[in-house]
Design a protein around this motif. Structure first.
Motif, PDB file in Angstrom:
ATOM      1  N   SER A  51       0.820  -1.203   0.000  1.00 24.71           N
ATOM      2  CA  SER A  51       0.000   0.000   0.000  1.00 24.71           C
ATOM      3  C   SER A  51       0.859   1.259   0.000  1.00 24.71           C
ATOM      4  CB  SER A  51      -0.925   0.014   1.208  1.00 24.71           C
ATOM      5  OG  SER A  51      -0.175   0.198   2.384  1.00 24.71           O
ATOM      6  N   PRO A  52       0.296   2.353  -0.536  1.00 27.21           N
ATOM      7  CA  PRO A  52       0.997   3.639  -0.445  1.00 27.21           C
ATOM      8  C   PRO A  52       1.203   4.009   1.020  1.00 27.21           C
ATOM      9  CG  PRO A  52      -0.866   3.781  -1.957  1.00 27.21           C
ATOM     10  CD  PRO A  52      -0.963   2.459  -1.250  1.00 27.21           C
ATOM     11  N   THR A  53       2.270   4.705   1.302  1.00 26.85           N
ATOM     12  CA  THR A  53       2.553   5.095   2.687  1.00 26.85           C
ATOM     13  C   THR A  53       1.596   6.187   3.132  1.00 26.85           C
ATOM     14  OG1 THR A  53       4.129   6.787   2.035  1.00 26.85           O
ATOM     15  CG2 THR A  53       5.007   4.569   2.401  1.00 26.85           C
ATOM     16  N   ASN A  54       1.484   6.343   4.437  1.00 21.53           N
ATOM     17  CA  ASN A  54       0.608   7.380   4.992  1.00 21.53           C
ATOM     18  C   ASN A  54       1.095   8.785   4.657  1.00 21.53           C
ATOM     19  OD1 ASN A  54      -1.062   5.461   6.102  1.00 21.53           O
ATOM     20  ND2 ASN A  54      -0.038   5.473   8.083  1.00 21.53           N
ATOM     21  N   VAL A  55       2.358   8.918   4.303  1.00 25.97           N
ATOM     22  CA  VAL A  55       2.905  10.243   3.996  1.00 25.97           C
ATOM     23  C   VAL A  55       2.803  10.570   2.504  1.00 25.97           C
ATOM     24  CG1 VAL A  55       4.459  10.262   5.974  1.00 25.97           C
ATOM     25  CG2 VAL A  55       5.252   9.340   3.794  1.00 25.97           C
ATOM     26  N   THR A  56       2.205   9.664   1.720  1.00 21.42           N
ATOM     27  CA  THR A  56       2.039   9.927   0.295  1.00 21.42           C
ATOM     28  C   THR A  56       1.119  11.131   0.129  1.00 21.42           C
ATOM     29  OG1 THR A  56       2.316   7.615  -0.267  1.00 21.42           O
ATOM     30  CG2 THR A  56       1.222   8.989  -1.896  1.00 21.42           C
ATOM     31  N   THR A  57       1.580  12.104  -0.634  1.00 22.82           N
ATOM     32  CA  THR A  57       0.771  13.308  -0.839  1.00 22.82           C
ATOM     33  C   THR A  57      -0.059  13.218  -2.114  1.00 22.82           C
ATOM     34  OG1 THR A  57       2.624  14.361  -1.968  1.00 22.82           O
ATOM     35  CG2 THR A  57       2.387  14.788   0.383  1.00 22.82           C
ATOM     36  N   ASN A  58       0.160  12.210  -2.914  1.00 18.22           N
ATOM     37  CA  ASN A  58      -0.548  12.067  -4.173  1.00 18.22           C
ATOM     38  C   ASN A  58      -1.846  11.290  -3.941  1.00 18.22           C
ATOM     39  OD1 ASN A  58      -1.453  11.477  -6.741  1.00 18.22           O
ATOM     40  ND2 ASN A  58       0.581  10.998  -7.541  1.00 18.22           N
ATOM     41  N   ASP A  59      -2.949  12.016  -3.783  1.00 20.47           N
ATOM     42  CA  ASP A  59      -4.242  11.376  -3.520  1.00 20.47           C
ATOM     43  C   ASP A  59      -4.697  10.498  -4.677  1.00 20.47           C
ATOM     44  OD1 ASP A  59      -4.396  12.532  -1.021  1.00 20.47           O
ATOM     45  OD2 ASP A  59      -5.647  14.205  -1.676  1.00 20.47           O
ATOM     46  N   ALA A  60      -4.352  10.881  -5.895  1.00 20.30           N
ATOM     47  CA  ALA A  60      -4.743  10.080  -7.064  1.00 20.30           C
ATOM     48  C   ALA A  60      -4.092   8.705  -7.011  1.00 20.30           C
ATOM     49  CB  ALA A  60      -4.364  10.804  -8.353  1.00 20.30           C
ATOM     50  N   GLU A  61      -2.832   8.626  -6.566  1.00 20.41           N
ATOM     51  CA  GLU A  61      -2.127   7.341  -6.444  1.00 20.41           C
ATOM     52  C   GLU A  61      -2.792   6.459  -5.398  1.00 20.41           C
ATOM     53  OE1 GLU A  61       2.231   5.559  -5.108  1.00 20.41           O
ATOM     54  OE2 GLU A  61       2.020   7.712  -5.450  1.00 20.41           O
ATOM     55  N   VAL A  62      -3.163   7.050  -4.279  1.00 21.07           N
ATOM     56  CA  VAL A  62      -3.818   6.299  -3.208  1.00 21.07           C
ATOM     57  C   VAL A  62      -5.172   5.791  -3.677  1.00 21.07           C
ATOM     58  CG1 VAL A  62      -4.793   6.459  -0.883  1.00 21.07           C
ATOM     59  CG2 VAL A  62      -2.591   7.541  -1.392  1.00 21.07           C
ATOM     60  N   GLU A  63      -5.955   6.639  -4.334  1.00 22.57           N
ATOM     61  CA  GLU A  63      -7.272   6.248  -4.831  1.00 22.57           C
ATOM     62  C   GLU A  63      -7.158   5.143  -5.875  1.00 22.57           C
ATOM     63  OE1 GLU A  63     -11.253   5.995  -4.819  1.00 22.57           O
ATOM     64  OE2 GLU A  63     -10.061   7.240  -3.481  1.00 22.57           O
ATOM     65  N   GLU A  64      -6.165   5.248  -6.761  1.00 22.67           N
ATOM     66  CA  GLU A  64      -5.953   4.216  -7.782  1.00 22.67           C
ATOM     67  C   GLU A  64      -5.612   2.874  -7.128  1.00 22.67           C
ATOM     68  OE1 GLU A  64      -3.461   3.672 -11.907  1.00 22.67           O
ATOM     69  OE2 GLU A  64      -2.466   4.705 -10.251  1.00 22.67           O
TER      70      GLU A  64
END
Length: 90
Positions: A51-64
């Motif tokens: 999973s993307p890390t909690n500090v990922t600022t790219n919301d599109a990456e997390v949603e994808e």
């Protein structure tokens, strides 16, 4: 055993020789989601995620990522045995 495509990034799975003998196929959904299917008494599909890390600022990456995961789980639920591995980073 199925032919695999070389990828430089993403999730993976390490198999013993015994598990390798039961291995049927792998499906790479994205660089963060994959499935591995094994032949046994019950066909078994394992979903492996990173999973993307909690500090990922790219919301599109997390949603994808979560869209891929939801679709993968929905498809895997047609099997009789469902195993879900995950690794979350903080």
């Amino acid at each position: 055993m199925a032919a695999l495509t070389l990828q430089l990034v993403g999730v993976g799975i390490l198999l013993s020789c015994k598990a390798g003998n039961a291995f049927c196929k792998v499906e790479v959904i994205s660089d963060r989601v994959m499935t591995a299917t094994f032949a046994a008494n019950l066909q078994t599909t394992i979903i492996v995620i990173y999973s993307p890390t909690n500090v990922t600022t790219n919301d599109a990456e997390v949603e994808e990522f979560y869209n891929h995961l939801r679709r993968t789980i929905a498809n895997a639920l047609t099997h009789k045995l469902f195993i879900y591995f995950r690794r979350y980073e903080c």
